[in-house]
Design a protein around this motif. Sequence first.
Motif, PDB file in Angstrom:
ATOM      1  N   HIS A  44       0.815  -1.223   0.000  1.00 30.15           N
ATOM      2  CA  HIS A  44       0.000   0.000   0.000  1.00 30.15           C
ATOM      3  C   HIS A  44       0.849   1.274   0.000  1.00 30.15           C
ATOM      4  O   HIS A  44       0.339   2.349  -0.251  1.00 30.15           O
ATOM      5  N   LEU A  45       2.150   1.154   0.249  1.00 30.42           N
ATOM      6  CA  LEU A  45       3.041   2.321   0.262  1.00 30.42           C
ATOM      7  C   LEU A  45       3.647   2.618  -1.109  1.00 30.42           C
ATOM      8  O   LEU A  45       4.294   3.645  -1.294  1.00 30.42           O
ATOM      9  N   PHE A  46       3.450   1.717  -2.064  1.00 34.88           N
ATOM     10  CA  PHE A  46       3.941   1.917  -3.429  1.00 34.88           C
ATOM     11  C   PHE A  46       2.870   2.645  -4.225  1.00 34.88           C
ATOM     12  O   PHE A  46       1.687   2.362  -4.096  1.00 34.88           O
ATOM     13  N   ARG A  47       3.316   3.558  -5.080  1.00 39.78           N
ATOM     14  CA  ARG A  47       2.371   4.278  -5.932  1.00 39.78           C
ATOM     15  C   ARG A  47       2.995   4.475  -7.308  1.00 39.78           C
ATOM     16  O   ARG A  47       4.127   4.936  -7.424  1.00 39.78           O
ATOM     17  N   ARG A  48       2.228   4.116  -8.332  1.00 36.10           N
ATOM     18  CA  ARG A  48       2.660   4.373  -9.714  1.00 36.10           C
ATOM     19  C   ARG A  48       1.919   5.616 -10.173  1.00 36.10           C
ATOM     20  O   ARG A  48       0.697   5.661 -10.168  1.00 36.10           O
ATOM     21  N   HIS A  49       2.672   6.625 -10.575  1.00 36.39           N
ATOM     22  CA  HIS A  49       2.097   7.895 -10.987  1.00 36.39           C
ATOM     23  C   HIS A  49       1.730   7.874 -12.472  1.00 36.39           C
ATOM     24  O   HIS A  49       2.202   7.025 -13.223  1.00 36.39           O
ATOM     25  N   LYS A  50       0.899   8.808 -12.879  1.00 43.83           N
ATOM     26  CA  LYS A  50       0.432   8.876 -14.267  1.00 43.83           C
ATOM     27  C   LYS A  50       1.570   8.976 -15.275  1.00 43.83           C
ATOM     28  O   LYS A  50       1.458   8.518 -16.392  1.00 43.83           O
ATOM     29  N   ASP A  51       2.687   9.597 -14.863  1.00 47.62           N
ATOM     30  CA  ASP A  51       3.823   9.736 -15.783  1.00 47.62           C
ATOM     31  C   ASP A  51       4.695   8.479 -15.828  1.00 47.62           C
ATOM     32  O   ASP A  51       5.715   8.443 -16.497  1.00 47.62           O
ATOM     33  N   GLY A  52       4.288   7.422 -15.104  1.00 46.67           N
ATOM     34  CA  GLY A  52       5.017   6.159 -15.127  1.00 46.67           C
ATOM     35  C   GLY A  52       6.041   6.002 -14.027  1.00 46.67           C
ATOM     36  O   GLY A  52       6.626   4.934 -13.877  1.00 46.67           O
ATOM     37  N   TRP A 100       7.457   5.637 -10.141  1.00 42.42           N
ATOM     38  CA  TRP A 100       7.025   4.950  -8.927  1.00 42.42           C
ATOM     39  C   TRP A 100       7.579   5.665  -7.709  1.00 42.42           C
ATOM     40  O   TRP A 100       8.688   6.210  -7.753  1.00 42.42           O
ATOM     41  N   THR A 101       6.833   5.600  -6.621  1.00 41.54           N
ATOM     42  CA  THR A 101       7.328   6.065  -5.327  1.00 41.54           C
ATOM     43  C   THR A 101       7.013   5.007  -4.281  1.00 41.54           C
ATOM     44  O   THR A 101       6.093   4.196  -4.441  1.00 41.54           O
ATOM     45  N   TYR A 102       7.810   5.024  -3.234  1.00 40.55           N
ATOM     46  CA  TYR A 102       7.567   4.201  -2.057  1.00 40.55           C
ATOM     47  C   TYR A 102       7.599   5.140  -0.870  1.00 40.55           C
ATOM     48  O   TYR A 102       8.608   5.799  -0.618  1.00 40.55           O
ATOM     49  N   TRP A 103       6.486   5.266  -0.185  1.00 38.27           N
ATOM     50  CA  TRP A 103       6.352   6.185   0.949  1.00 38.27           C
ATOM     51  C   TRP A 103       6.718   7.601   0.508  1.00 38.27           C
ATOM     52  O   TRP A 103       7.315   8.371   1.242  1.00 38.27           O
ATOM     53  N   GLY A 104       6.430   7.934  -0.734  1.00 38.28           N
ATOM     54  CA  GLY A 104       6.687   9.264  -1.277  1.00 38.28           C
ATOM     55  C   GLY A 104       8.082   9.461  -1.844  1.00 38.28           C
ATOM     56  O   GLY A 104       8.379  10.505  -2.419  1.00 38.28           O
ATOM     57  N   CYS A 105       8.946   8.463  -1.717  1.00 39.60           N
ATOM     58  CA  CYS A 105      10.317   8.566  -2.241  1.00 39.60           C
ATOM     59  C   CYS A 105      10.368   7.933  -3.634  1.00 39.60           C
ATOM     60  O   CYS A 105       9.902   6.806  -3.831  1.00 39.60           O
ATOM     61  N   ARG A 106      10.945   8.651  -4.587  1.00 38.88           N
ATOM     62  CA  ARG A 106      11.047   8.140  -5.959  1.00 38.88           C
ATOM     63  C   ARG A 106      11.952   6.913  -6.022  1.00 38.88           C
ATOM     64  O   ARG A 106      12.924   6.815  -5.289  1.00 38.88           O
ATOM     65  N   LEU A 107      11.605   6.015  -6.938  1.00 36.52           N
ATOM     66  CA  LEU A 107      12.364   4.778  -7.108  1.00 36.52           C
ATOM     67  C   LEU A 107      13.213   4.826  -8.370  1.00 36.52           C
ATOM     68  O   LEU A 107      12.810   5.406  -9.374  1.00 36.52           O
ATOM     69  N   PHE A 108      14.379   4.192  -8.287  1.00 39.33           N
ATOM     70  CA  PHE A 108      15.357   4.188  -9.374  1.00 39.33           C
ATOM     71  C   PHE A 108      15.916   2.785  -9.570  1.00 39.33           C
ATOM     72  O   PHE A 108      15.803   1.933  -8.691  1.00 39.33           O
ATOM     73  N   ASP A 109      16.584   2.590 -10.700  1.00 36.66           N
ATOM     74  CA  ASP A 109      17.193   1.295 -10.984  1.00 36.66           C
ATOM     75  C   ASP A 109      18.676   1.249 -10.634  1.00 36.66           C
ATOM     76  O   ASP A 109      19.355   0.277 -10.939  1.00 36.66           O
ATOM     77  N   ASN A 110      19.162   2.294  -9.971  1.00 33.92           N
ATOM     78  CA  ASN A 110      20.575   2.295  -9.589  1.00 33.92           C
ATOM     79  C   ASN A 110      20.820   3.267  -8.434  1.00 33.92           C
ATOM     80  O   ASN A 110      20.060   4.214  -8.221  1.00 33.92           O
ATOM     81  N   GLU A 111      21.879   2.997  -7.705  1.00 36.89           N
ATOM     82  CA  GLU A 111      22.224   3.774  -6.518  1.00 36.89           C
ATOM     83  C   GLU A 111      22.617   5.212  -6.846  1.00 36.89           C
ATOM     84  O   GLU A 111      22.233   6.141  -6.143  1.00 36.89           O
ATOM     85  N   ALA A 112      23.379   5.399  -7.903  1.00 34.81           N
ATOM     86  CA  ALA A 112      23.873   6.736  -8.245  1.00 34.81           C
ATOM     87  C   ALA A 112      22.730   7.722  -8.491  1.00 34.81           C
ATOM     88  O   ALA A 112      22.758   8.848  -7.988  1.00 34.81           O
ATOM     89  N   ASP A 113      21.725   7.306  -9.234  1.00 36.81           N
ATOM     90  CA  ASP A 113      20.589   8.189  -9.505  1.00 36.81           C
ATOM     91  C   ASP A 113      19.773   8.438  -8.239  1.00 36.81           C
ATOM     92  O   ASP A 113      19.289   9.550  -8.016  1.00 36.81           O
ATOM     93  N   ALA A 114      19.613   7.410  -7.416  1.00 41.00           N
ATOM     94  CA  ALA A 114      18.861   7.583  -6.165  1.00 41.00           C
ATOM     95  C   ALA A 114      19.581   8.578  -5.242  1.00 41.00           C
ATOM     96  O   ALA A 114      18.962   9.458  -4.666  1.00 41.00           O
ATOM     97  N   ARG A 115      20.890   8.440  -5.134  1.00 41.60           N
ATOM     98  CA  ARG A 115      21.660   9.355  -4.280  1.00 41.60           C
ATOM     99  C   ARG A 115      21.705  10.757  -4.890  1.00 41.60           C
ATOM    100  O   ARG A 115      21.683  11.746  -4.183  1.00 41.60           O
TER     101      ARG A 115
END
Length: 92
Positions: A63-71, A73-88
């Motif tokens: 229930h904490l995951f959300r897929r936005h209209k632009d495609g 994703w967030t988890y608890w409001g934090c954007r999700l990434f496929d790598n550490e460098a972009d997340a940091r």
Amino acid sequence: MTAMAVETSAHTETGKTLFTIWAEGFAATGESQTAWQLNESPIQAETLDDAVRQYSFSSDSRHLFRRHKDGTWTYWGCRLFDNEADARGAFG
């Protein structure tokens, strides 16, 4: 997904990719966290979108995951990434 970077994940024999899902950090209401990795083991999927769907459906916190209209994703409001460098780079 957000900030699609050069793939850092390996490809499998089926042509799918092994994804590691990272969330950007946050600072709110006196709490803070730097970027963190969500999944312990890589997830085999065709896209990051598919990998997050798989992970979220099997999570007790789905229930904490959300897929936005632009495609994105967030988890608890934090954007999700496929790598550490972009997340940091997005937030710590």
